[in-house]
Design an enzyme around this catalytic site. Structure first.
Site, short mmCIF file in Angstrom:
data_model
loop_
_atom_site.label_atom_id
_atom_site.label_comp_id
_atom_site.label_asym_id
_atom_site.label_seq_id
_atom_site.Cartn_x
_atom_site.Cartn_y
_atom_site.Cartn_z
CG HIS A 52 -2.02 -0.97 1.19
ND1 HIS A 52 -2.95 -1.06 2.18
CD2 HIS A 52 -2.36 -1.90 0.27
CE1 HIS A 52 -3.83 -2.00 1.88
NE2 HIS A 52 -3.48 -2.54 0.72
CD GLU A 54 -2.06 4.29 3.30
OE1 GLU A 54 -3.24 4.59 3.53
OE2 GLU A 54 -1.75 3.42 2.45
#
Length: 147
Positions: A52, A54
């Site tokens: 992801h 993040e």
């Protein structure tokens, strides 16, 4: 709203744009981490949906994420379908001081979980910055907030 919030969110949107359609069941999300006005980490959902945005931004930022602001085009995940720490857990563990989110997660399974996890950790979450622009990249309509 701090002076450079929109510019950093636009940068997150720009990071996500090239991977639209390449991230399998996941949307293409962008994340920018800023400490003392300097971008210390950034990422976009990788082709195939993992890692992801993040996760990549936090890996780049390292210790500089502590006390920083994270700008994310979609609410950080609150749970992982395949186990492991969610992005909201990773952001909290890294010690970010603030999270600015463009769009809430539209999934009935996940909506609100990431923001709630961050708030429970004492991290302010601001929702809705440039939601229309981010939703165009995420390919869905942002949820309407109820009064």
């Amino acid at each position: 709203m701090p002076e450079h919030d929109e510019a950093h969110m636009r940068q997150a949107i720009a990071l996500a744009t090239p991977n639209v359609g390449l991230t399998a069941d996941n949307p293409s999300v962008g994340c920018v981490i800023v400490a003392d006005g300097v971008v210390v980490g950034q990422g976009a959902t990788a082709p195939g949906g993992r890692p992801h945005a993040e996760e990549q931004a936090l890996a780049m930022a390292g210790e500089a994420a502590r006390g920083a602001t994270a700008y994310v085009t979609l609410e950080p995940c609150g749970a992982r379908s395949k186990g492991g720490k969610s992005c909201s857990e990773l952001l909290a563990a890294a010690g970010v001081a603030r999270v600015v989110v463009a769009c809430e997660d539209a999934s009935p399974y996940a909506s609100g979980q990431g923001a709630e996890r961050l708030a429970a950790a004492g991290i302010p979450v601001e929702l809705g910055l440039l939601a229309g622009e981010a939703a165009a990249v995420l390919s869905y309509k942002p949820l309407e907030r109820q009064p």
